[in-house]
Design a protein around this motif. Structure first.
Motif, PDB file in Angstrom:
ATOM      1  N   ALA A   1       0.050  -4.351  -9.970  1.00 13.35           N
ATOM      2  CA  ALA A   1      -0.838  -4.000  -8.854  1.00 13.35           C
ATOM      3  C   ALA A   1      -1.317  -2.553  -8.980  1.00 13.35           C
ATOM      4  O   ALA A   1      -2.490  -2.249  -8.737  1.00 13.35           O
ATOM      5  CB  ALA A   1      -0.116  -4.203  -7.521  1.00 13.35           C
ATOM      6  N   TYR A   2      -0.424  -1.661  -9.383  1.00 12.61           N
ATOM      7  CA  TYR A   2      -0.804  -0.261  -9.583  1.00 12.61           C
ATOM      8  C   TYR A   2      -1.844  -0.136 -10.699  1.00 12.61           C
ATOM      9  O   TYR A   2      -2.854   0.556 -10.543  1.00 12.61           O
ATOM     10  CB  TYR A   2       0.429   0.592  -9.895  1.00 12.61           C
ATOM     11  N   LEU A   3      -1.616  -0.814 -11.812  1.00  8.55           N
ATOM     12  CA  LEU A   3      -2.570  -0.758 -12.926  1.00  8.55           C
ATOM     13  C   LEU A   3      -3.934  -1.303 -12.512  1.00  8.55           C
ATOM     14  O   LEU A   3      -4.971  -0.794 -12.930  1.00  8.55           O
ATOM     15  CB  LEU A   3      -2.022  -1.508 -14.135  1.00  8.55           C
ATOM     16  N   ASP A   4      -3.928  -2.327 -11.675  1.00  7.29           N
ATOM     17  CA  ASP A   4      -5.179  -2.867 -11.135  1.00  7.29           C
ATOM     18  C   ASP A   4      -5.846  -1.830 -10.234  1.00  7.29           C
ATOM     19  O   ASP A   4      -7.036  -1.565 -10.352  1.00  7.29           O
ATOM     20  CB  ASP A   4      -4.896  -4.143 -10.345  1.00  7.29           C
TER      21      ASP A   4
ATOM     22  N   ASN B   1       0.822  -1.203   0.000  1.00  6.15           N
ATOM     23  CA  ASN B   1       0.000   0.000   0.000  1.00  6.15           C
ATOM     24  C   ASN B   1       0.860   1.260   0.000  1.00  6.15           C
ATOM     25  O   ASN B   1       0.559   2.230  -0.704  1.00  6.15           O
ATOM     26  CB  ASN B   1      -0.966   0.002   1.184  1.00  6.15           C
ATOM     27  N   ALA B   2       1.939   1.254   0.766  1.00  6.25           N
ATOM     28  CA  ALA B   2       2.830   2.423   0.807  1.00  6.25           C
ATOM     29  C   ALA B   2       3.442   2.692  -0.563  1.00  6.25           C
ATOM     30  O   ALA B   2       3.540   3.855  -0.995  1.00  6.25           O
ATOM     31  CB  ALA B   2       3.928   2.207   1.847  1.00  6.25           C
ATOM     32  N   ILE B   3       3.849   1.641  -1.257  1.00  2.00           N
ATOM     33  CA  ILE B   3       4.433   1.819  -2.590  1.00  2.00           C
ATOM     34  C   ILE B   3       3.385   2.333  -3.573  1.00  2.00           C
ATOM     35  O   ILE B   3       3.655   3.247  -4.354  1.00  2.00           O
ATOM     36  CB  ILE B   3       5.058   0.501  -3.092  1.00  2.00           C
ATOM     37  N   LEU B   4       2.189   1.758  -3.530  1.00  5.20           N
ATOM     38  CA  LEU B   4       1.138   2.191  -4.459  1.00  5.20           C
ATOM     39  C   LEU B   4       0.747   3.644  -4.208  1.00  5.20           C
ATOM     40  O   LEU B   4       0.513   4.398  -5.153  1.00  5.20           O
ATOM     41  CB  LEU B   4      -0.071   1.258  -4.367  1.00  5.20           C
ATOM     42  N   ILE B   5       0.704   4.051  -2.957  1.00  4.85           N
ATOM     43  CA  ILE B   5       0.413   5.461  -2.634  1.00  4.85           C
ATOM     44  C   ILE B   5       1.523   6.358  -3.174  1.00  4.85           C
ATOM     45  O   ILE B   5       1.252   7.415  -3.758  1.00  4.85           O
ATOM     46  CB  ILE B   5       0.219   5.647  -1.118  1.00  4.85           C
ATOM     47  N   ALA B   6       2.774   5.954  -2.995  1.00 10.85           N
ATOM     48  CA  ALA B   6       3.895   6.761  -3.496  1.00 10.85           C
ATOM     49  C   ALA B   6       3.822   6.914  -5.015  1.00 10.85           C
ATOM     50  O   ALA B   6       4.065   8.001  -5.553  1.00 10.85           O
ATOM     51  CB  ALA B   6       5.225   6.125  -3.093  1.00 10.85           C
ATOM     52  N   ILE B   7       3.467   5.842  -5.719  1.00  9.93           N
ATOM     53  CA  ILE B   7       3.331   5.920  -7.180  1.00  9.93           C
ATOM     54  C   ILE B   7       2.187   6.865  -7.534  1.00  9.93           C
ATOM     55  O   ILE B   7       2.343   7.752  -8.383  1.00  9.93           O
ATOM     56  CB  ILE B   7       3.106   4.528  -7.794  1.00  9.93           C
ATOM     57  N   GLU B   8       1.038   6.693  -6.877  1.00  8.89           N
ATOM     58  CA  GLU B   8      -0.127   7.542  -7.157  1.00  8.89           C
ATOM     59  C   GLU B   8       0.184   9.018  -6.936  1.00  8.89           C
ATOM     60  O   GLU B   8      -0.254   9.874  -7.708  1.00  8.89           O
ATOM     61  CB  GLU B   8      -1.307   7.129  -6.276  1.00  8.89           C
ATOM     62  N   GLU B   9       0.922   9.316  -5.889  1.00  7.30           N
ATOM     63  CA  GLU B   9       1.256  10.712  -5.591  1.00  7.30           C
ATOM     64  C   GLU B   9       2.301  11.276  -6.549  1.00  7.30           C
ATOM     65  O   GLU B   9       2.365  12.478  -6.765  1.00  7.30           O
ATOM     66  CB  GLU B   9       1.749  10.828  -4.149  1.00  7.30           C
ATOM     67  N   SER B  10       3.121  10.417  -7.133  1.00  4.21           N
ATOM     68  CA  SER B  10       4.204  10.863  -8.010  1.00  4.21           C
ATOM     69  C   SER B  10       3.793  11.001  -9.467  1.00  4.21           C
ATOM     70  O   SER B  10       4.350  11.839 -10.183  1.00  4.21           O
ATOM     71  CB  SER B  10       5.382   9.889  -7.903  1.00  4.21           C
ATOM     72  N   VAL B  11       2.846  10.212  -9.929  1.00  5.84           N
ATOM     73  CA  VAL B  11       2.448  10.221 -11.341  1.00  5.84           C
ATOM     74  C   VAL B  11       2.052  11.608 -11.843  1.00  5.84           C
ATOM     75  O   VAL B  11       2.460  11.997 -12.941  1.00  5.84           O
ATOM     76  CB  VAL B  11       1.339   9.172 -11.607  1.00  5.84           C
ATOM     77  N   PRO B  12       1.302  12.395 -11.085  1.00 14.57           N
ATOM     78  CA  PRO B  12       0.935  13.718 -11.597  1.00 14.57           C
ATOM     79  C   PRO B  12       2.129  14.631 -11.880  1.00 14.57           C
ATOM     80  O   PRO B  12       2.024  15.566 -12.663  1.00 14.57           O
ATOM     81  CB  PRO B  12       0.055  14.302 -10.482  1.00 14.57           C
ATOM     82  N   ARG B  13       3.260  14.336 -11.266  1.00 15.88           N
ATOM     83  CA  ARG B  13       4.450  15.164 -11.475  1.00 15.88           C
ATOM     84  C   ARG B  13       5.283  14.689 -12.660  1.00 15.88           C
ATOM     85  O   ARG B  13       6.281  15.324 -12.999  1.00 15.88           O
ATOM     86  CB  ARG B  13       5.296  15.183 -10.208  1.00 15.88           C
TER      87      ARG B  13
END
Length: 85
Positions: A37-40, A5-17
Motif C-alpha cells: 500500500a505504501y509503494l502504491d 492512513n495513520a500507518i502510511l503517514i507514519a511511514i512517510e514521515e519516518s523514511v526521510p530519517r
C-alpha cells in the motif's frame, strides 16, 4: 480501514530519517500488504504489482485475501489507485 492512513503517514514521515521497519507477528500478510500500500501511495508500484514483487522477494508472503481487498478498496477511494489488476 481506519488504521491504514495513520500507518502510511507514519511511514512517510519516518523514511526521510532512514530505514523503516514494518512488522507484524509472522510477516506474511499484514506487513507485506501495508508495504505494498505504501509503494502504491508513493507511486513506486501499483498495489497489485507491489504485492507480486514482495511475493517474489519473499516466497512466504501470503496476504489474506480479505485484507488485500479491503486495502485495495481504501487505496482506490483515497488516491484513485489500488487496483488489483
Amino acid at each position: 480501514i481506519s488504521w491504514l492512513n495513520a500507518i502510511l503517514i507514519a511511514i512517510e514521515e519516518s523514511v526521510p530519517r532512514g530505514a523503516v521497519l514494518v512488522h507484524c507477528a509472522v510477516g506474511v500478510s499484514r506487513a507485506p500488504t501495508v508495504i505494498a500500500a505504501y509503494l502504491d501511495r508513493i507511486g513506486f508500484l501499483g498495489f497489485a504489482r507491489a504485492l507480486s514483487h514482495l511475493e517474489n522477494l519473499r516466497p512466504a508472503v501470503a496476504p489474506s485475501k480479505a485484507l488485500v481487498e479491503s486495502i485495495a478498496r481504501e487505496l482506490s477511494h483515497s488516491t484513485g489507485s489500488g487496483g488489483l489488476k
